[in-house]
Enzyme design. Structure first.
Site, PDB file in Angstrom:
ATOM      1  N   PRO A   1       0.795  -1.224   0.000  1.00  0.00           N
ATOM      2  CA  PRO A   1       0.000   0.000   0.000  1.00  0.00           C
ATOM      3  C   PRO A   1       0.833   1.282   0.000  1.00  0.00           C
ATOM      4  O   PRO A   1       1.858   1.359   0.688  1.00  0.00           O
ATOM      5  CB  PRO A   1      -0.806  -0.096   1.301  1.00  0.00           C
ATOM      6  CG  PRO A   1      -0.887  -1.557   1.575  1.00  0.00           C
ATOM      7  CD  PRO A   1       0.388  -2.151   1.059  1.00  0.00           C
ATOM      8  N   ASN A   2       0.377   2.230  -0.779  1.00  0.00           N
ATOM      9  CA  ASN A   2       0.925   3.590  -0.878  1.00  0.00           C
ATOM     10  C   ASN A   2       2.240   3.680  -1.656  1.00  0.00           C
ATOM     11  O   ASN A   2       2.710   4.782  -1.947  1.00  0.00           O
ATOM     12  CB  ASN A   2       1.114   4.228   0.518  1.00  0.00           C
ATOM     13  CG  ASN A   2      -0.193   4.365   1.256  1.00  0.00           C
ATOM     14  OD1 ASN A   2      -1.140   4.957   0.718  1.00  0.00           O
ATOM     15  ND2 ASN A   2      -0.289   3.816   2.445  1.00  0.00           N
TER      16      ASN A   2
ATOM     17  N   ARG B   1       5.250  10.990  -2.507  1.00  0.00           N
ATOM     18  CA  ARG B   1       4.828  11.117  -1.108  1.00  0.00           C
ATOM     19  C   ARG B   1       6.057  11.235  -0.214  1.00  0.00           C
ATOM     20  O   ARG B   1       7.053  10.521  -0.409  1.00  0.00           O
ATOM     21  CB  ARG B   1       3.960   9.935  -0.668  1.00  0.00           C
ATOM     22  CG  ARG B   1       4.715   8.676  -0.391  1.00  0.00           C
ATOM     23  CD  ARG B   1       3.928   7.729   0.523  1.00  0.00           C
ATOM     24  NE  ARG B   1       4.550   6.436   0.531  1.00  0.00           N
ATOM     25  CZ  ARG B   1       4.414   5.561   1.509  1.00  0.00           C
ATOM     26  NH1 ARG B   1       3.660   5.820   2.543  1.00  0.00           N
ATOM     27  NH2 ARG B   1       5.026   4.405   1.441  1.00  0.00           N
TER      28      ARG B   1
ATOM     29  N   TYR C   1      11.116   8.971   1.559  1.00  0.00           N
ATOM     30  CA  TYR C   1      11.126   7.866   0.590  1.00  0.00           C
ATOM     31  C   TYR C   1      11.867   8.182  -0.704  1.00  0.00           C
ATOM     32  O   TYR C   1      11.981   7.313  -1.570  1.00  0.00           O
ATOM     33  CB  TYR C   1       9.686   7.442   0.290  1.00  0.00           C
ATOM     34  CG  TYR C   1       8.927   6.960   1.511  1.00  0.00           C
ATOM     35  CD1 TYR C   1       9.365   5.835   2.216  1.00  0.00           C
ATOM     36  CD2 TYR C   1       7.811   7.643   1.991  1.00  0.00           C
ATOM     37  CE1 TYR C   1       8.702   5.399   3.344  1.00  0.00           C
ATOM     38  CE2 TYR C   1       7.128   7.208   3.118  1.00  0.00           C
ATOM     39  CZ  TYR C   1       7.577   6.088   3.794  1.00  0.00           C
ATOM     40  OH  TYR C   1       6.915   5.647   4.919  1.00  0.00           O
TER      41      TYR C   1
ATOM     42  N   ASN D   1       8.404  -5.122  -0.763  1.00  0.00           N
ATOM     43  CA  ASN D   1       8.263  -4.028   0.184  1.00  0.00           C
ATOM     44  C   ASN D   1       6.787  -4.006   0.550  1.00  0.00           C
ATOM     45  O   ASN D   1       5.960  -3.529  -0.234  1.00  0.00           O
ATOM     46  CB  ASN D   1       8.687  -2.689  -0.432  1.00  0.00           C
ATOM     47  CG  ASN D   1       8.589  -1.563   0.574  1.00  0.00           C
ATOM     48  OD1 ASN D   1       7.954  -1.710   1.637  1.00  0.00           O
ATOM     49  ND2 ASN D   1       9.200  -0.428   0.263  1.00  0.00           N
TER      50      ASN D   1
ATOM     51  N   ALA E   1       2.976  -0.571   4.827  1.00  0.00           N
ATOM     52  CA  ALA E   1       2.497  -0.686   6.210  1.00  0.00           C
ATOM     53  C   ALA E   1       2.063  -2.105   6.563  1.00  0.00           C
ATOM     54  O   ALA E   1       2.008  -2.460   7.751  1.00  0.00           O
ATOM     55  CB  ALA E   1       1.345   0.298   6.443  1.00  0.00           C
TER      56      ALA E   1
ATOM     57  N   GLU F   1      13.113  -8.823   1.995  1.00  0.00           N
ATOM     58  CA  GLU F   1      12.243  -7.724   2.437  1.00  0.00           C
ATOM     59  C   GLU F   1      12.991  -6.402   2.262  1.00  0.00           C
ATOM     60  O   GLU F   1      14.126  -6.275   2.732  1.00  0.00           O
ATOM     61  CB  GLU F   1      11.879  -7.943   3.918  1.00  0.00           C
ATOM     62  CG  GLU F   1      11.015  -6.840   4.515  1.00  0.00           C
ATOM     63  CD  GLU F   1      10.741  -7.076   6.003  1.00  0.00           C
ATOM     64  OE1 GLU F   1      11.003  -8.189   6.511  1.00  0.00           O
ATOM     65  OE2 GLU F   1      10.281  -6.120   6.668  1.00  0.00           O
TER      66      GLU F   1
ATOM     67  N   HIS G   1      12.881  -2.092   2.455  1.00  0.00           N
ATOM     68  CA  HIS G   1      12.247  -0.844   2.874  1.00  0.00           C
ATOM     69  C   HIS G   1      13.080   0.329   2.387  1.00  0.00           C
ATOM     70  O   HIS G   1      14.307   0.323   2.557  1.00  0.00           O
ATOM     71  CB  HIS G   1      12.091  -0.781   4.393  1.00  0.00           C
ATOM     72  CG  HIS G   1      11.177  -1.849   4.898  1.00  0.00           C
ATOM     73  ND1 HIS G   1       9.812  -1.772   4.761  1.00  0.00           N
ATOM     74  CD2 HIS G   1      11.447  -3.037   5.483  1.00  0.00           C
ATOM     75  CE1 HIS G   1       9.272  -2.873   5.251  1.00  0.00           C
ATOM     76  NE2 HIS G   1      10.241  -3.659   5.686  1.00  0.00           N
TER      77      HIS G   1
ATOM     78  N   ARG H   1      12.614   5.318  12.928  1.00  0.00           N
ATOM     79  CA  ARG H   1      11.384   6.104  12.822  1.00  0.00           C
ATOM     80  C   ARG H   1      10.485   5.823  14.036  1.00  0.00           C
ATOM     81  O   ARG H   1      10.997   5.571  15.124  1.00  0.00           O
ATOM     82  CB  ARG H   1      10.700   5.790  11.490  1.00  0.00           C
ATOM     83  CG  ARG H   1      11.607   6.117  10.283  1.00  0.00           C
ATOM     84  CD  ARG H   1      10.940   5.806   8.965  1.00  0.00           C
ATOM     85  NE  ARG H   1       9.728   6.612   8.784  1.00  0.00           N
ATOM     86  CZ  ARG H   1       8.818   6.371   7.840  1.00  0.00           C
ATOM     87  NH1 ARG H   1       8.978   5.351   7.007  1.00  0.00           N
ATOM     88  NH2 ARG H   1       7.762   7.143   7.733  1.00  0.00           N
TER      89      ARG H   1
HETATM   90  C1  DQA Z   1       8.091   1.426   4.056  1.00  0.00           C
HETATM   91  C2  DQA Z   1       8.077   1.633   5.571  1.00  0.00           C
HETATM   92  C3  DQA Z   1       6.697   1.366   6.134  1.00  0.00           C
HETATM   93  O1  DQA Z   1       6.686   1.580   7.524  1.00  0.00           O
HETATM   94  C4  DQA Z   1       5.690   2.308   5.496  1.00  0.00           C
HETATM   95  O2  DQA Z   1       4.394   2.002   5.972  1.00  0.00           O
HETATM   96  C5  DQA Z   1       5.741   2.315   4.021  1.00  0.00           C
HETATM   97  C6  DQA Z   1       7.039   2.265   3.351  1.00  0.00           C
HETATM   98  C7  DQA Z   1       9.465   1.811   3.430  1.00  0.00           C
HETATM   99  O3  DQA Z   1       9.691   1.421   2.287  1.00  0.00           O
HETATM  100  O4  DQA Z   1      10.258   2.505   4.063  1.00  0.00           O
HETATM  101  O5  DQA Z   1       4.728   2.440   3.350  1.00  0.00           O
HETATM  102  O6  DQA Z   1       7.872   0.049   3.790  1.00  0.00           O
END
Ligand code: DQA
Length: 153
Positions: free
Chosen positions: A14-15, A22, A27, A78, A81, A102, A104, A111
């Protein structure tokens, strides 16, 4: 005779479709399309084919994994959340029984405290965290190292 390519799945949670736009101070400014293009180029040079999926819905990511059940050699994810609470996604990844890397973009340990917990981590072969878009390329290199090619012993 053409050699069989290895196949990796790339999942963005998501996102992540908004990556590059964003919170760029967290990011980065590289878009998801640019990341996917860089990954595709790296994959081609290493003898991998990629199937890529971004979704804002956990079930879509689970369905994508099921579609490729038994038909991939590694996974880069990735989970966004979902990292922190996505148990259905976690179980689907475990069922695939291939190395999971995994990724990020941000350093989740630097954070908010709730970001430090990953329900994916215990089944991941490794994590690449906090290196921005470049982390995805390192994840592909890790799979390439872990999964022997068709011509390798
Ligand atoms: C993320 C870190 C997560 O906590 C966050 O919810 C994201 C992006 C990252 O790539 O740093 O959406 O996975």
């Amino acid at each position: 005779m053409a050699t069989r390519q290895r196949r990796a799945l790339v999942l963005h949670g998501p996102n992540l479709n908004l990556t590059g736009r964003r919170e760029p101070h967290i990011y980065g400014t590289t878009t998801l399309a640019e990341i996917d293009a860089a990954l595709q180029a790296r994959a081609a040079s290493r003898g991998w084919t990629l199937a890529i999926c971004q979704s804002n819905h956990e079930g879509v990511l689970v369905d994508f994994l099921h579609e490729h059940f038994g038909a991939c050699e590694g996974i880069i994810i990735n989970p966004g959340a979902l990292t922190h609470y996505g148990l259905a996604l976690r179980d689907a990844l475990a069922a695939m029984a291939v190395p999971v890397i995994e990724v990020h973009l941000s350093n989740i340990h630097a954070r908010e405290p709730w970001r430090r917990r990953s329900v994916i981590a215990e089944l991941a072969r490794g994590q690449i965290i906090g290196l921005g878009w470049y982390g995805y390329l390192l994840a592909l290199d890790a799979l390439d190292h872990l999964v022997p090619g068709p011509d390798e012993p």
